[in-house]
Design a protein around this motif. Structure first.
Motif, short mmCIF file in Angstrom:
data_model
loop_
_atom_site.label_atom_id
_atom_site.label_comp_id
_atom_site.label_asym_id
_atom_site.label_seq_id
_atom_site.Cartn_x
_atom_site.Cartn_y
_atom_site.Cartn_z
N UNK A 38 0.92 -1.06 0.30
CA UNK A 38 0.11 0.18 -0.17
C UNK A 38 0.51 0.87 0.23
N UNK A 39 1.29 1.81 -1.41
CA UNK A 39 1.67 3.22 -1.20
C UNK A 39 1.15 3.93 -2.29
N UNK A 40 1.84 4.96 -2.65
CA UNK A 40 1.58 6.15 -3.24
C UNK A 40 2.36 6.74 -4.12
N UNK A 41 2.70 7.53 -4.91
CA UNK A 41 3.59 7.85 -6.00
C UNK A 41 2.52 9.36 -6.18
N UNK A 42 2.86 10.51 -5.98
CA UNK A 42 3.03 11.49 -6.17
C UNK A 42 3.61 12.39 -7.59
N UNK A 43 3.51 13.41 -8.19
CA UNK A 43 4.43 13.92 -9.50
C UNK A 43 4.53 15.43 -8.59
N UNK A 44 5.48 16.16 -8.46
CA UNK A 44 6.06 16.84 -8.22
C UNK A 44 6.13 18.22 -9.77
N UNK A 45 6.85 16.77 -10.70
CA UNK A 45 7.13 17.45 -12.04
C UNK A 45 6.52 16.29 -13.07
N UNK A 57 3.88 26.68 -27.28
CA UNK A 57 3.29 26.13 -25.82
C UNK A 57 3.47 26.65 -24.73
N UNK A 58 4.63 27.63 -24.74
CA UNK A 58 4.52 27.62 -23.26
C UNK A 58 4.03 28.71 -22.44
N UNK A 59 3.16 28.95 -23.11
CA UNK A 59 2.26 30.20 -22.88
C UNK A 59 1.25 29.71 -21.79
N UNK A 60 1.26 28.60 -22.36
CA UNK A 60 -0.17 27.84 -22.10
C UNK A 60 0.08 26.25 -20.92
N UNK A 61 1.56 26.83 -20.29
CA UNK A 61 2.04 25.65 -19.60
C UNK A 61 1.86 26.52 -18.33
N UNK A 62 2.08 25.77 -17.21
CA UNK A 62 1.75 26.21 -15.31
C UNK A 62 2.89 26.53 -15.59
N UNK A 74 0.43 21.32 -6.86
CA UNK A 74 -1.09 21.86 -6.79
C UNK A 74 -1.69 21.42 -8.07
N UNK A 75 -1.52 20.22 -8.51
CA UNK A 75 -1.98 20.01 -9.90
C UNK A 75 -2.13 18.31 -9.79
N UNK A 76 -3.53 17.59 -8.84
CA UNK A 76 -3.70 16.57 -8.24
C UNK A 76 -3.51 15.44 -9.17
N UNK A 77 -2.17 14.16 -8.90
CA UNK A 77 -2.16 13.37 -9.91
C UNK A 77 -1.79 12.18 -8.53
N UNK A 78 -1.55 10.99 -9.41
CA UNK A 78 -1.41 10.16 -8.24
C UNK A 78 -0.94 8.51 -9.16
N UNK A 79 -0.39 7.50 -8.29
CA UNK A 79 -0.07 6.76 -8.59
C UNK A 79 -0.52 5.93 -7.87
N UNK A 80 -1.40 5.30 -7.17
CA UNK A 80 -1.94 4.68 -6.26
C UNK A 80 -1.25 3.01 -6.09
N UNK A 91 -1.52 13.46 -14.98
CA UNK A 91 -1.85 14.63 -16.27
C UNK A 91 -1.36 13.98 -17.34
N UNK A 92 -1.94 14.16 -18.82
CA UNK A 92 -0.20 13.63 -20.31
C UNK A 92 0.18 15.18 -20.99
N UNK A 93 1.46 15.46 -20.73
CA UNK A 93 1.59 16.69 -22.03
C UNK A 93 2.41 16.39 -22.40
N UNK A 94 2.62 16.04 -24.30
CA UNK A 94 3.52 15.72 -25.26
C UNK A 94 2.21 15.54 -26.20
#
Length: 176
Positions: A38-45, A57-62, A74-80, A91-94
């Motif tokens: 039981x563990x969770x990964x949360x991404x910072x970048x 595209x740079x103008x559309x990024x956080x 501050x962007x909710x994301x996880x792998x549990x 989130x996916x960027x690509x």
């Protein structure tokens, strides 16, 4: 002059040797968390493979982001991970290479269920645990490599059958 050079060499050698190995407690925390399942990964970048065909595209990024490193704070994301099940919302960027389908309201990476295949390998020299998940969703196949380090940092590599690769960097923690 020789004394200054001698001191400089000692300081240089000392600073180069500052890469310390994980403590026994850090390694035991990692192993016990993996044993419990039981563990969770949360991404910072997020680090997508280069946006080759996109300009402006740079103008559309956080804020604090560029095309090579996207800030996910501050962007909710996880792998549990819960025993043999995965719960993924990233989130996916690509670039999408093949169409997954029209009317898709979520362009991120979403999955809930049991992966088709899971493998695990501990690298004692680098003191890291690699978990490989083969995931099949409705529209694509994903190979995800989650690397957990004993200092609670983690890296997630995602390779898709329909999209360009992306890397996520963040932290892991045990969950109840």
């Amino acid at each position: 002059m020789k004394q200054i050079l001698y001191i400089f060499v000692i300081v240089l050698l000392y600073s180069c040797s500052s890469t310390k190995l994980a403590t026994e407690k850090d390694l035991s925390d990692l192993n016990s968390t993996l044993d419990k399942g039981y563990f969770m990964f949360e991404a910072n970048s997020a680090n997508p493979v280069a946006f080759a065909n996109v300009r402006g595209i740079e103008n559309l990024l956080p804020p604090g982001s560029n095309t090579a490193s996207i800030n996910l704070v501050n962007n909710p994301n996880y792998l549990r991970v819960r025993n043999d099940s995965l719960y993924i919302s990233l989130p996916y960027f690509g670039e999408q290479q093949l169409s997954i389908g029209y009317n898709s309201s979520n362009s991120g990476i979403q999955f809930e269920g049991i992966p088709k295949k899971t493998t695990s390998k501990f690298n004692k020299k680098k003191q890291k645990q690699e978990l490989v998940f083969d995931v099949r969703t409705e529209g694509e196949s994903l190979k995800m490599v989650l690397t957990l380090f004993s200092n609670r940092s983690a890296k997630l590599d995602v390779n898709s059958s329909h999209r360009t690769s992306i890397f996520y960097y963040g932290k892991w923690k045990p969950i109840e």
